[in-house]
Design a protein around this motif. Structure first.
Motif, PDB file in Angstrom:
ATOM      1  N   MET A   1      -7.760  15.873 -10.927  1.00  0.00           N
ATOM      2  CA  MET A   1      -7.657  16.220  -9.503  1.00  0.00           C
ATOM      3  C   MET A   1      -8.807  15.627  -8.685  1.00  0.00           C
ATOM      4  N   VAL A   2      -9.977  15.377  -9.314  1.00  0.00           N
ATOM      5  CA  VAL A   2     -11.129  14.925  -8.534  1.00  0.00           C
ATOM      6  C   VAL A   2     -11.508  13.481  -8.827  1.00  0.00           C
ATOM      7  N   ASN A   3     -10.784  12.810  -9.724  1.00  0.00           N
ATOM      8  CA  ASN A   3     -11.086  11.410 -10.029  1.00  0.00           C
ATOM      9  C   ASN A   3     -10.690  10.526  -8.843  1.00  0.00           C
ATOM     10  N   PRO A   4     -11.674   9.956  -8.102  1.00  0.00           N
ATOM     11  CA  PRO A   4     -11.328   9.209  -6.890  1.00  0.00           C
ATOM     12  C   PRO A   4     -10.626   7.892  -7.156  1.00  0.00           C
ATOM     13  N   HIS A   5     -10.684   7.387  -8.374  1.00  0.00           N
ATOM     14  CA  HIS A   5     -10.055   6.112  -8.692  1.00  0.00           C
ATOM     15  C   HIS A   5      -8.894   6.277  -9.663  1.00  0.00           C
ATOM     16  N   PHE A   6      -8.281   7.450  -9.651  1.00  0.00           N
ATOM     17  CA  PHE A   6      -7.164   7.720 -10.537  1.00  0.00           C
ATOM     18  C   PHE A   6      -5.978   6.827 -10.216  1.00  0.00           C
ATOM     19  N   VAL A   7      -5.408   6.221 -11.248  1.00  0.00           N
ATOM     20  CA  VAL A   7      -4.170   5.454 -11.131  1.00  0.00           C
ATOM     21  C   VAL A   7      -3.225   5.984 -12.202  1.00  0.00           C
ATOM     22  N   PRO A   8      -2.002   6.373 -11.833  1.00  0.00           N
ATOM     23  CA  PRO A   8      -1.058   6.893 -12.831  1.00  0.00           C
ATOM     24  C   PRO A   8      -0.868   5.922 -13.989  1.00  0.00           C
ATOM     25  N   LEU A  77      -1.566   9.595  -1.519  1.00  0.00           N
ATOM     26  CA  LEU A  77      -0.310   9.028  -1.032  1.00  0.00           C
ATOM     27  C   LEU A  77      -0.007   7.678  -1.673  1.00  0.00           C
ATOM     28  N   ILE A  78      -1.005   6.825  -1.772  1.00  0.00           N
ATOM     29  CA  ILE A  78      -0.823   5.488  -2.346  1.00  0.00           C
ATOM     30  C   ILE A  78      -0.392   5.591  -3.802  1.00  0.00           C
ATOM     31  N   ARG A  79      -1.089   6.412  -4.550  1.00  0.00           N
ATOM     32  CA  ARG A  79      -0.786   6.543  -5.978  1.00  0.00           C
ATOM     33  C   ARG A  79       0.591   7.151  -6.195  1.00  0.00           C
ATOM     34  N   HIS A  80       0.933   8.145  -5.387  1.00  0.00           N
ATOM     35  CA  HIS A  80       2.224   8.805  -5.569  1.00  0.00           C
ATOM     36  C   HIS A  80       3.387   7.851  -5.307  1.00  0.00           C
ATOM     37  N   LEU A  81       3.336   7.125  -4.211  1.00  0.00           N
ATOM     38  CA  LEU A  81       4.440   6.233  -3.889  1.00  0.00           C
ATOM     39  C   LEU A  81       4.612   5.143  -4.941  1.00  0.00           C
ATOM     40  N   ALA A  82       3.508   4.648  -5.472  1.00  0.00           N
ATOM     41  CA  ALA A  82       3.614   3.651  -6.546  1.00  0.00           C
ATOM     42  C   ALA A  82       4.236   4.270  -7.791  1.00  0.00           C
ATOM     43  N   GLU A  83       3.854   5.499  -8.085  1.00  0.00           N
ATOM     44  CA  GLU A  83       4.352   6.167  -9.286  1.00  0.00           C
ATOM     45  C   GLU A  83       5.857   6.400  -9.228  1.00  0.00           C
ATOM     46  N   VAL A  84       6.393   6.642  -8.027  1.00  0.00           N
ATOM     47  CA  VAL A  84       7.829   6.923  -7.916  1.00  0.00           C
ATOM     48  C   VAL A  84       8.653   5.662  -7.662  1.00  0.00           C
ATOM     49  N   GLY A  85       8.004   4.490  -7.648  1.00  0.00           N
ATOM     50  CA  GLY A  85       8.780   3.261  -7.628  1.00  0.00           C
ATOM     51  C   GLY A  85       8.619   2.344  -6.438  1.00  0.00           C
ATOM     52  N   TRP A  86       7.851   2.757  -5.423  1.00  0.00           N
ATOM     53  CA  TRP A  86       7.572   1.851  -4.327  1.00  0.00           C
ATOM     54  C   TRP A  86       6.496   0.838  -4.752  1.00  0.00           C
ATOM     55  N   VAL A  87       6.552  -0.340  -4.183  1.00  0.00           N
ATOM     56  CA  VAL A  87       5.463  -1.305  -4.372  1.00  0.00           C
ATOM     57  C   VAL A  87       4.493  -1.088  -3.212  1.00  0.00           C
ATOM     58  N   VAL A  88       3.258  -0.700  -3.541  1.00  0.00           N
ATOM     59  CA  VAL A  88       2.285  -0.295  -2.526  1.00  0.00           C
ATOM     60  C   VAL A  88       1.210  -1.370  -2.382  1.00  0.00           C
ATOM     61  N   VAL A  89       0.910  -1.706  -1.145  1.00  0.00           N
ATOM     62  CA  VAL A  89      -0.129  -2.686  -0.830  1.00  0.00           C
ATOM     63  C   VAL A  89      -1.194  -1.989   0.009  1.00  0.00           C
ATOM     64  N   SER A  90      -2.436  -2.016  -0.456  1.00  0.00           N
ATOM     65  CA  SER A  90      -3.547  -1.428   0.285  1.00  0.00           C
ATOM     66  C   SER A  90      -4.436  -2.555   0.801  1.00  0.00           C
ATOM     67  N   VAL A  91      -4.671  -2.571   2.107  1.00  0.00           N
ATOM     68  CA  VAL A  91      -5.239  -3.740   2.775  1.00  0.00           C
ATOM     69  C   VAL A  91      -6.657  -3.487   3.277  1.00  0.00           C
ATOM     70  N   ASN A  92      -7.539  -4.452   3.061  1.00  0.00           N
ATOM     71  CA  ASN A  92      -8.831  -4.497   3.727  1.00  0.00           C
ATOM     72  C   ASN A  92      -8.752  -5.427   4.919  1.00  0.00           C
ATOM     73  N   TYR A  93      -9.698  -5.298   5.812  1.00  0.00           N
ATOM     74  CA  TYR A  93      -9.798  -6.172   6.977  1.00  0.00           C
ATOM     75  C   TYR A  93     -11.266  -6.252   7.380  1.00  0.00           C
TER      76      TYR A  93
END
Length: 309
Positions: A1-8, A77-93
């Motif tokens: 629950m507290v791991n900030p870099h958790f990836v499923p 939100l990012i991790r959840h959507l990827a886990e359920v099958g969306w392709v997620v892109v997180s962007v820097n600028y």
């Protein structure tokens, strides 16, 4: 629950992919190496995703008042959507004030260009991209969604289609003019001078980059969240955006006020942030599956509700 870099476990992360071409990278060198490294994105996709059946794409733009933040923020939100099958892109600028606005918007459109040209190699569907953001990232995401193919923000790639199918906002900045004086300080003065580097407060420029003033009859569907205890961005500003959207377009908009939600309630794992992620998933699936803006089973906020008070 507290791991900030958790990836499923069933999700693979492709990190630090550059989304600019050689000339754009060279032009950015004047801002320093640190800013060049900001021109990157991460992709999260299920390990078992099939490229023969492309999945919808969710592009997220982080917040941080245009001056801080990173694509690697934990966002359940990012991790959840990827886990359920969306392709997620997180962007820097690139960040202000080292690089002045509207560079941040232009960078986001460059990232979208890259996604449209390349995401199919990661199992994503370039024909369906939803954009999202929080705080200043929400302002960038909303302006991107509301200004498709606007050539002045697409120098060098004017002919690339920069339209998206939907937009999700979380505690987003939607009004830089603030005629109702909802902010605790002069947001238009701050944005004009510190973020955009203009000598004086420029109301016309602030209007050009306020989602509130960019809504059109053909705007894409929006899903808007805002914590009612947000002490940084006025809760009522999101209410105003939603009401104005309903006046100007027939497209779907859903507003989800978050009781007790502070400015970064969505950033870390909690029951609230995980249920929000499920709600975003359901709404996006509805937009993706239906391909229209009709009212539907995921319309949590009824048309009769009045948020003007």
């Amino acid at each position: 629950m507290v791991n900030p870099h958790f990836v499923p476990k069933n999700v693979f992360q492709y990190g630090d992919i550059s989304y600019v071409d050689h000339k754009e990278a060279s032009d950015a060198k004047k801002d320093g190496f640190e800013q060049i490294t900001c021109l990157t994105l991460d992709i999260y996709a299920r390990k078992d995703i099939s490229k023969s059946t492309p999945k919808p794409v969710f592009m997220f733009i982080h917040g941080g008042e245009w001056i801080r933040g990173d694509k690697a923020s934990p966002y359940p939100l990012i991790r959840h959507l990827a886990e359920v099958g969306w392709v997620v892109v997180s962007v820097n600028y690139r960040l202000a004030p080292t690089t002045l606005y509207p560079t941040q918007l232009i960078d986001a459109k460059r990232a979208l260009r890259w996604v449209k040209l390349n995401i199919e190699h990661f199992g994503g569907d370039p024909k369906f991209i939803a954009v999202a953001g929080d705080d200043a990232g929400g302002q960038i995401a909303a302006v991107l969604a509301l200004t498709p193919n606007k050539r002045e923000y697409q120098t060098g790639f004017e002919d690339v289609d920069t339209s998206v199918k939907a937009c999700v906002l979380i505690n987003a900045i939607t009004d830089l003019v603030d005629e109702q004086k909802l902010w605790d300080y002069d947001i238009s003065d701050y944005f004009s001078k510190k973020i955009a580097g203009r000598g004086n407060k420029d109301i016309a420029f602030c209007k050009e980059h306020s989602p509130l003033y960019l809504i059109k009859t053909d705007s894409v569907p929006f899903l808007v969240f805002h914590g009612d205890r947000d002490t940084l961005i006025p809760f009522k500003s999101s209410i105003n955006f939603v009401n104005e959207f309903k006046k100007k377009t027939k497209s779907e908009i859903q507003f989800i006020p978050i009781p007790g939600g502070h400015h970064v309630y969505h950033l870390f794992s909690s029951p609230r942030s995980h249920y929000q992620a499920i709600g975003v998933e359901q709404w996006l699936n509805h937009i993706y599956d239906d391909g229209n803006n009709d009212k539907n089973e995921y319309a949590w906020v009824s048309e009769e509700n009045d948020f003007s008070e």
